[in-house]
Design a protein around this motif. Structure first.
Motif, PDB file in Angstrom:
ATOM      1  N   SER A 255       0.815  -1.217   0.000  1.00 53.64           N
ATOM      2  CA  SER A 255       0.000   0.000   0.000  1.00 53.64           C
ATOM      3  C   SER A 255       0.845   1.262   0.000  1.00 53.64           C
ATOM      4  CB  SER A 255      -0.937   0.014   1.213  1.00 53.64           C
ATOM      5  OG  SER A 255      -1.862  -1.036   1.120  1.00 53.64           O
ATOM      6  N   ASP A 256       2.073   1.172   0.511  1.00 51.59           N
ATOM      7  CA  ASP A 256       2.955   2.342   0.567  1.00 51.59           C
ATOM      8  C   ASP A 256       3.929   2.401  -0.611  1.00 51.59           C
ATOM      9  OD1 ASP A 256       4.631   0.239   1.247  1.00 51.59           O
ATOM     10  OD2 ASP A 256       5.335   1.146   3.113  1.00 51.59           O
ATOM     11  N   ARG A 257       3.689   1.615  -1.637  1.00 53.56           N
ATOM     12  CA  ARG A 257       4.603   1.571  -2.779  1.00 53.56           C
ATOM     13  C   ARG A 257       4.699   2.942  -3.444  1.00 53.56           C
ATOM     14  NH1 ARG A 257       4.317  -2.247  -8.195  1.00 53.56           N
ATOM     15  NH2 ARG A 257       6.199  -1.364  -9.136  1.00 53.56           N
ATOM     16  N   ALA A 258       5.917   3.390  -3.662  1.00 55.58           N
ATOM     17  CA  ALA A 258       6.155   4.643  -4.377  1.00 55.58           C
ATOM     18  C   ALA A 258       6.004   4.376  -5.875  1.00 55.58           C
ATOM     19  CB  ALA A 258       7.539   5.177  -4.063  1.00 55.58           C
ATOM     20  N   ILE A 259       5.125   5.112  -6.524  1.00 57.29           N
ATOM     21  CA  ILE A 259       4.892   4.938  -7.957  1.00 57.29           C
ATOM     22  C   ILE A 259       4.832   6.312  -8.618  1.00 57.29           C
ATOM     23  CG2 ILE A 259       3.693   2.715  -7.779  1.00 57.29           C
ATOM     24  CD1 ILE A 259       1.040   4.294  -7.997  1.00 57.29           C
TER      25      ILE A 259
ATOM     26  N   CYS B  87     -15.095  -6.779  -9.745  1.00 55.93           N
ATOM     27  CA  CYS B  87     -13.823  -6.671  -9.045  1.00 55.93           C
ATOM     28  C   CYS B  87     -14.028  -6.198  -7.615  1.00 55.93           C
ATOM     29  CB  CYS B  87     -12.849  -5.757  -9.779  1.00 55.93           C
ATOM     30  SG  CYS B  87     -13.414  -4.111 -10.105  1.00 55.93           S
ATOM     31  N   TRP B  88     -13.090  -6.612  -6.793  1.00 57.05           N
ATOM     32  CA  TRP B  88     -13.045  -6.228  -5.386  1.00 57.05           C
ATOM     33  C   TRP B  88     -11.628  -5.789  -5.092  1.00 57.05           C
ATOM     34  CZ3 TRP B  88     -15.450 -10.297  -7.509  1.00 57.05           C
ATOM     35  CH2 TRP B  88     -16.825 -10.405  -7.285  1.00 57.05           C
ATOM     36  N   ARG B  89     -11.498  -4.711  -4.334  1.00 56.39           N
ATOM     37  CA  ARG B  89     -10.200  -4.220  -3.917  1.00 56.39           C
ATOM     38  C   ARG B  89     -10.285  -3.938  -2.433  1.00 56.39           C
ATOM     39  NH1 ARG B  89      -8.900  -0.057  -1.787  1.00 56.39           N
ATOM     40  NH2 ARG B  89     -10.764   0.959  -2.514  1.00 56.39           N
ATOM     41  N   TRP B  90      -9.254  -4.345  -1.705  1.00 52.88           N
ATOM     42  CA  TRP B  90      -9.266  -4.114  -0.272  1.00 52.88           C
ATOM     43  C   TRP B  90      -7.846  -4.031   0.245  1.00 52.88           C
ATOM     44  CZ3 TRP B  90      -9.788  -8.614  -2.726  1.00 52.88           C
ATOM     45  CH2 TRP B  90      -9.149  -9.752  -2.225  1.00 52.88           C
ATOM     46  N   ARG B  91      -7.728  -3.583   1.477  1.00 50.59           N
ATOM     47  CA  ARG B  91      -6.442  -3.502   2.143  1.00 50.59           C
ATOM     48  C   ARG B  91      -6.372  -4.600   3.201  1.00 50.59           C
ATOM     49  NH1 ARG B  91      -6.112   0.431  -0.719  1.00 50.59           N
ATOM     50  NH2 ARG B  91      -5.722   2.588  -0.608  1.00 50.59           N
ATOM     51  N   TYR B  92      -5.210  -5.188   3.322  1.00 52.54           N
ATOM     52  CA  TYR B  92      -4.953  -6.214   4.320  1.00 52.54           C
ATOM     53  C   TYR B  92      -3.560  -5.936   4.861  1.00 52.54           C
ATOM     54  CZ  TYR B  92      -4.218 -10.783   6.446  1.00 52.54           C
ATOM     55  OH  TYR B  92      -3.947 -11.797   7.327  1.00 52.54           O
ATOM     56  N   GLY B  93      -3.475  -5.500   6.098  1.00 48.68           N
ATOM     57  CA  GLY B  93      -2.178  -5.143   6.662  1.00 48.68           C
ATOM     58  C   GLY B  93      -1.517  -4.064   5.824  1.00 48.68           C
ATOM     59  N   ALA B  94      -0.310  -4.322   5.362  1.00 49.33           N
ATOM     60  CA  ALA B  94       0.466  -3.345   4.595  1.00 49.33           C
ATOM     61  C   ALA B  94       0.220  -3.437   3.090  1.00 49.33           C
ATOM     62  CB  ALA B  94       1.956  -3.560   4.875  1.00 49.33           C
TER      63      ALA B  94
ATOM     64  N   THR C 142      -2.313  -3.777  -0.579  1.00 53.30           N
ATOM     65  CA  THR C 142      -3.537  -3.518  -1.330  1.00 53.30           C
ATOM     66  C   THR C 142      -3.717  -4.701  -2.266  1.00 53.30           C
ATOM     67  OG1 THR C 142      -3.229  -1.125  -1.218  1.00 53.30           O
ATOM     68  CG2 THR C 142      -4.677  -1.952  -2.952  1.00 53.30           C
ATOM     69  N   LEU C 143      -4.910  -5.286  -2.237  1.00 54.67           N
ATOM     70  CA  LEU C 143      -5.183  -6.494  -3.015  1.00 54.67           C
ATOM     71  C   LEU C 143      -6.387  -6.281  -3.912  1.00 54.67           C
ATOM     72  CD1 LEU C 143      -4.769  -7.364   0.272  1.00 54.67           C
ATOM     73  CD2 LEU C 143      -4.336  -9.500  -0.874  1.00 54.67           C
ATOM     74  N   ALA C 144      -6.423  -7.017  -5.009  1.00 57.31           N
ATOM     75  CA  ALA C 144      -7.575  -6.994  -5.899  1.00 57.31           C
ATOM     76  C   ALA C 144      -7.871  -8.399  -6.390  1.00 57.31           C
ATOM     77  CB  ALA C 144      -7.334  -6.070  -7.088  1.00 57.31           C
ATOM     78  N   LEU C 145      -9.143  -8.639  -6.632  1.00 57.95           N
ATOM     79  CA  LEU C 145      -9.646  -9.894  -7.177  1.00 57.95           C
ATOM     80  C   LEU C 145     -10.640  -9.547  -8.267  1.00 57.95           C
ATOM     81  CD1 LEU C 145     -10.385 -13.027  -6.988  1.00 57.95           C
ATOM     82  CD2 LEU C 145     -12.157 -12.290  -5.409  1.00 57.95           C
TER      83      LEU C 145
END
Length: 170
Positions: free
Chosen positions: A60-64, A139-146, A148-151
């Motif tokens: 989630s903190d990835r610099a882009i 699609c689903w997107r959520w945060r889990y700990g550190a 960001t995930l998508a399905l």
């Protein structure tokens, strides 16, 4: 992967008809369901379902380079809705869209370089559309700990992903 899937499906790992050649998406034999795999520096996401799915995980903190990614890989609708955001909200929004788009490319077993630009998230980020043929994925997107995930899946599974398929983040 074999060990995790074997545990999930309650079969010895050696029984799994799994093909996972380097650089190719993993595939199970006919009748064994579908698997999708994603990783980032400190996490591995393995998902299984009886229908075709795609997943992605990023820190989630990835610099882009959010503004550059927005211009290059996002459809006009996405650009219009996101371009006015300040730097940090834009980074988060671009990352949120990115994981969905990358999961869609994995669902189609395509190429990020070739196919990512054709996937466009709707405003609510609950669907992603292939602009070449109008195909729509839920699609689903959520945060889990550190992370960001998508399905993504072609069929609306009717509930949050955690109620339909086991996931492991390591």
């Amino acid at each position: 992967m074999r060990t995790l899937l074997g545990d999930l499906l309650r079969v010895p790992p050696s029984w799994l008809p799994l093909a996972a050649p380097p650089g190719q998406p993993p595939q199970l034999g006919d009748g064994w369901g579908f698997v999708s795999l994603s990783h980032c520096p400190d996490a591995l996401l393995l998902a299984w379902a009886p229908w075709r799915i795609g997943v992605d995980v990023e820190r989630s903190d990835r610099a882009i380079p959010a503004a550059a990614l927005l211009r290059r890989y996002f459809c006009e609708q996405e650009q219009l809705s996101l371009k006015a955001l300040a730097a940090e909200p834009l980074r988060r929004a671009v990352l949120d869209h990115w994981v969905i788009k990358e999961a869609a490319v994995k669902w189609q077993q395509g190429s990020l370089g070739r196919d990512l630009v054709f996937w466009c998230c709707n405003a609510d980020r609950d669907a992603v559309v292939d602009q070449r043929n109008g195909g729509v994925l839920s699609c689903w997107r959520w945060r889990y700990g550190a992370w960001t995930l998508a399905l993504v899946s072609q069929d609306d599974m009717g509930c949050a992903p955690d109620c339909v398929l086991p996931m492991c983040v390591y």
